[in-house]
Motif scaffolding. Structure first.
Motif, PDB file in Angstrom:
ATOM      1  N   ILE A 357     -19.847 -43.170 -34.546  1.00  0.00           N
ATOM      2  CA  ILE A 357     -20.808 -44.237 -34.830  1.00  0.00           C
ATOM      3  C   ILE A 357     -21.479 -44.070 -36.188  1.00  0.00           C
ATOM      4  N   ARG A 358     -21.234 -42.959 -36.862  1.00  0.00           N
ATOM      5  CA  ARG A 358     -22.023 -42.635 -38.051  1.00  0.00           C
ATOM      6  C   ARG A 358     -21.820 -43.626 -39.195  1.00  0.00           C
ATOM      7  N   THR A 359     -20.615 -44.141 -39.339  1.00  0.00           N
ATOM      8  CA  THR A 359     -20.390 -45.107 -40.418  1.00  0.00           C
ATOM      9  C   THR A 359     -21.222 -46.357 -40.200  1.00  0.00           C
ATOM     10  N   ASP A 363     -24.259 -45.777 -42.513  1.00  0.00           N
ATOM     11  CA  ASP A 363     -23.455 -46.148 -43.672  1.00  0.00           C
ATOM     12  C   ASP A 363     -22.756 -44.911 -44.240  1.00  0.00           C
ATOM     13  N   ALA A 364     -22.349 -44.011 -43.345  1.00  0.00           N
ATOM     14  CA  ALA A 364     -21.735 -42.757 -43.762  1.00  0.00           C
ATOM     15  C   ALA A 364     -20.344 -42.996 -44.337  1.00  0.00           C
ATOM     16  N   SER A 365     -19.949 -42.120 -45.248  1.00  0.00           N
ATOM     17  CA  SER A 365     -18.628 -42.200 -45.862  1.00  0.00           C
ATOM     18  C   SER A 365     -17.734 -41.098 -45.316  1.00  0.00           C
ATOM     19  N   TYR A 366     -16.471 -41.421 -45.135  1.00  0.00           N
ATOM     20  CA  TYR A 366     -15.467 -40.468 -44.675  1.00  0.00           C
ATOM     21  C   TYR A 366     -14.207 -40.619 -45.511  1.00  0.00           C
ATOM     22  N   ARG A 383      -9.249 -49.924 -45.606  1.00  0.00           N
ATOM     23  CA  ARG A 383     -10.432 -49.694 -44.774  1.00  0.00           C
ATOM     24  C   ARG A 383      -9.916 -49.356 -43.376  1.00  0.00           C
ATOM     25  N   VAL A 384     -10.306 -48.196 -42.876  1.00  0.00           N
ATOM     26  CA  VAL A 384      -9.879 -47.770 -41.543  1.00  0.00           C
ATOM     27  C   VAL A 384     -10.901 -48.288 -40.541  1.00  0.00           C
ATOM     28  N   VAL A 385     -10.444 -49.082 -39.592  1.00  0.00           N
ATOM     29  CA  VAL A 385     -11.339 -49.714 -38.625  1.00  0.00           C
ATOM     30  C   VAL A 385     -10.868 -49.379 -37.213  1.00  0.00           C
ATOM     31  N   GLY A 386     -11.780 -49.608 -36.261  1.00  0.00           N
ATOM     32  CA  GLY A 386     -11.490 -49.286 -34.882  1.00  0.00           C
ATOM     33  C   GLY A 386     -11.034 -50.491 -34.081  1.00  0.00           C
ATOM     34  N   LYS A 387     -10.974 -50.281 -32.761  1.00  0.00           N
ATOM     35  CA  LYS A 387     -10.447 -51.300 -31.851  1.00  0.00           C
ATOM     36  C   LYS A 387     -11.544 -52.067 -31.131  1.00  0.00           C
ATOM     37  N   HIS A 388     -12.798 -51.825 -31.497  1.00  0.00           N
ATOM     38  CA  HIS A 388     -13.910 -52.410 -30.753  1.00  0.00           C
ATOM     39  C   HIS A 388     -14.231 -53.821 -31.234  1.00  0.00           C
ATOM     40  N   CYS A 389     -14.903 -54.564 -30.377  1.00  0.00           N
ATOM     41  CA  CYS A 389     -15.187 -55.967 -30.652  1.00  0.00           C
ATOM     42  C   CYS A 389     -16.460 -56.090 -31.487  1.00  0.00           C
ATOM     43  N   GLU A 390     -16.417 -55.515 -32.684  1.00  0.00           N
ATOM     44  CA  GLU A 390     -17.533 -55.534 -33.630  1.00  0.00           C
ATOM     45  C   GLU A 390     -16.970 -55.540 -35.039  1.00  0.00           C
ATOM     46  N   ALA A 391     -17.488 -56.414 -35.900  1.00  0.00           N
ATOM     47  CA  ALA A 391     -17.064 -56.410 -37.295  1.00  0.00           C
ATOM     48  C   ALA A 391     -17.484 -55.129 -37.999  1.00  0.00           C
ATOM     49  N   GLY A 392     -18.545 -54.501 -37.511  1.00  0.00           N
ATOM     50  CA  GLY A 392     -19.030 -53.261 -38.104  1.00  0.00           C
ATOM     51  C   GLY A 392     -18.342 -52.018 -37.589  1.00  0.00           C
ATOM     52  N   ASP A 393     -17.264 -52.202 -36.819  1.00  0.00           N
ATOM     53  CA  ASP A 393     -16.524 -51.064 -36.255  1.00  0.00           C
ATOM     54  C   ASP A 393     -15.633 -50.473 -37.340  1.00  0.00           C
ATOM     55  N   ILE A 394     -16.261 -49.710 -38.237  1.00  0.00           N
ATOM     56  CA  ILE A 394     -15.570 -49.123 -39.387  1.00  0.00           C
ATOM     57  C   ILE A 394     -15.614 -47.602 -39.266  1.00  0.00           C
ATOM     58  N   VAL A 395     -14.463 -46.976 -39.456  1.00  0.00           N
ATOM     59  CA  VAL A 395     -14.395 -45.514 -39.449  1.00  0.00           C
ATOM     60  C   VAL A 395     -14.478 -44.975 -40.877  1.00  0.00           C
ATOM     61  N   VAL A 396     -13.659 -45.507 -41.767  1.00  0.00           N
ATOM     62  CA  VAL A 396     -13.664 -45.111 -43.182  1.00  0.00           C
ATOM     63  C   VAL A 396     -13.763 -46.376 -44.011  1.00  0.00           C
ATOM     64  N   LYS A 397     -14.835 -46.487 -44.782  1.00  0.00           N
ATOM     65  CA  LYS A 397     -15.080 -47.726 -45.520  1.00  0.00           C
ATOM     66  C   LYS A 397     -14.040 -47.978 -46.597  1.00  0.00           C
ATOM     67  N   TYR A 419     -21.999 -34.625 -34.801  1.00  0.00           N
ATOM     68  CA  TYR A 419     -22.583 -35.931 -34.483  1.00  0.00           C
ATOM     69  C   TYR A 419     -21.556 -37.018 -34.230  1.00  0.00           C
ATOM     70  N   CYS A 420     -20.313 -36.658 -33.960  1.00  0.00           N
ATOM     71  CA  CYS A 420     -19.312 -37.665 -33.591  1.00  0.00           C
ATOM     72  C   CYS A 420     -19.099 -37.633 -32.087  1.00  0.00           C
TER      73      CYS A 420
END
Length: 461
Positions: A357-359, A363-366, A383-397, A419-420
């Protein structure tokens, strides 16, 4: 537009990521500061950790999966213990805790801080020596405090007058005298994210130094004599690279020590400077070595105590994420690759904000790399993103990945030890991943993967 065409476009026309991000000369290269120490890219092109191919980890344990390099984790424990050999080094349970981690921390001679009844329960279940525990928290319940007292927790860090009253009542009822530190809000603005800066005045933690509450709390504890006041505690935040904030904090806390001495003739024997030392998440981060940190902090405390005419107390530090954060990475499987109008490609993985959730939160960077193979393709901005139903579901910006990244590839994201998993959720009813420790060519599950049965177990219908 196909992925390889998008990669060529980014290479030809530049990119729209952060100004410091540039296409790498070798998209397969691993920056040592980002990865656990036993991670290498084998001749096959796949990553290995602790002598184990990540493809085998994915085959045996599934994805997403948190992968702990146990040798790296132990080495970081030892390095902090050696650098701060005259200090008490506390591992941060809130960064990541499970019974296996607690046992390693104990074996490597560190102390352990916990900040909830649940974390305390894990520590005690793992057999951690209670006298080497510190118990944090701004709103500890009567039940939590009672358990800490009955277990013999070595240090309780009191955070409010209400807590002093609760703990005093518990101590008198049981005829014991728990050792406490007072958490002092020193008014230092740490250069970090607002939500992880913890020493400025307008926030929930501690007793205000400027407003006089910290001194009043110390005098109250000394006068009532139900609790043993061992010292003061200061924590200015997390993901901190600059020791300047510690210098200001130490000066103010030592000045408070002197005021307590002048008021009651008592020199407190302990001082906890906190920590929250930063780690590298991207090539822009340059964390200090434990030895350098120890040298600087030791000098700061000695100088301030000499100026105040105080004996140098027993110092405690809390490295925070710096021990476990770099020792772990998350392994995902790519599900889809989607180009968006030549701006960047979106690489979707089988996890996301429920396992990191940190990104979204900070606004954490990975960083990230394709883990199952090497590639000669052109780097493309992704941009690495997840499978969740949120536009903000970003793993690596923003990251440059090879333009031939495709469904079925494994993607590894370093720096996910802290913290992950501890902040992971079941958002969208996604089961939380397992944690797998790897050492000397073998893997073992230290936290098992959740199942749909686990999700349904609490649902009473």
């Amino acid at each position: 537009m196909r992925a390889h065409e998008a990669g060529a476009l980014h290479a030809d026309l530049g990119h729209r990521g952060p100004s410091w991000l540039r296409p790498p000369e070798d998209v397969n290269a691993l920056l040592p500061q980002l990865w656990p120490r036993t991670v290498t890219r084998a001749d096959s092109g796949a990553l290995t950790v602790g002598g184990v191919d990540v493809r085998e980890i994915a085959r045996q344990h599934g994805t997403p999966v948190y992968v702990l390099d146990e040798a790296d984790f132990r080495a970081r424990c030892r390095e902090f213990a050696a650098a701060f050999s005259d200090c008490d080094v506390y591992y941060a349970g809130k960064a990541f805790i499970c019974k296996a981690i607690v046992r390693i921390v104990a074996e490597e001679g560190l102390f352990l801080d916990v900040c909830s009844g649940g974390e305390l329960a894990v520590a005690l279940a793992a057999g951690f020596p209670p006298e080497r525990l510190g118990f944090h928290g701004n709103n500890k319940s009567v039940a939590e405090l009672t358990r800490a007292v009955e277990a013999g927790v070595g240090r309780i860090i009191v955070d409010s007058f209400d807590e002093i009253e609760r703990l005093t009542a518990i101590a008198r009822e049981r005829g014991v005298r728990p050792s406490v530190l007072i958490r002092v809000t020193v008014g230092v603005e740490a250069h970090t994210h607002e939500f992880i800066a913890t020493a400025h005045e307008d926030q929930k933690f501690g007793f205000s130094l400027a407003g006089g509450a910290a001194l009043a709390a110390a005098l109250k504890i000394i006068d009532e004599d139900a609790l043993e006041l061992r010292g003061l505690h200061s924590h200015i935040g997390s993901q901190i690279f600059d020791t300047g904030g510690f210098e200001v904090s130490a000066r103010r806390v030592v000045e408070l020590q002197a005021r307590i001495r002048d008021a009651r003739g008592v020199e407190l024997p302990e001082l906890d400077l906190g920590g929250g030392f930063g780690i590298a998440y991207t090539s822009q981060d340059d964390p200090a070595e434990p030895g350098d940190l120890a040298k600087r902090l030791r000098k700061i405390v000695e100088d301030e105590c000499n100026l105040a005419g105080l004996a140098v107390p027993q110092v405690s530090i809390e490295p925070g994420r710096a021990i476990v954060g770099p020792a772990m990475f998350t392994l995902y499987e790519v599900g889809t690759v989607k180009d968006v109008d030549g701006i960047r490609s979106y690489v979707s993985v089988d996890g996301g904000m429920s396992d990191n959730i940190r990104t979204a939160l900070y606004d954490a960077s990975y960083s990230a790399t394709v883990a199952n193979r090497a590639s000669n393709a052109t780097p493309m901005l992704a941009r690495v993103v997840g499978k969740h139903c949120e536009a903000g579901d970003i793993v690596v910006k923003d990251e440059f990945l090879p333009a031939d990244v495709r469904p079925g590839d494994l993607l590894a994201v370093p720096g996910t030890g802290a913290y992950c998993r501890s902040m992971a959720s079941n958002y969208n009813h996604v089961p939380r991943p397992s944690v797998v420790a790897v050492t000397e060519g073998a893997t073992r599950v230290i936290v098992r993967r959740e199942t749909e049965d686990d999700l349904l177990a609490l649902d009473m219908g």
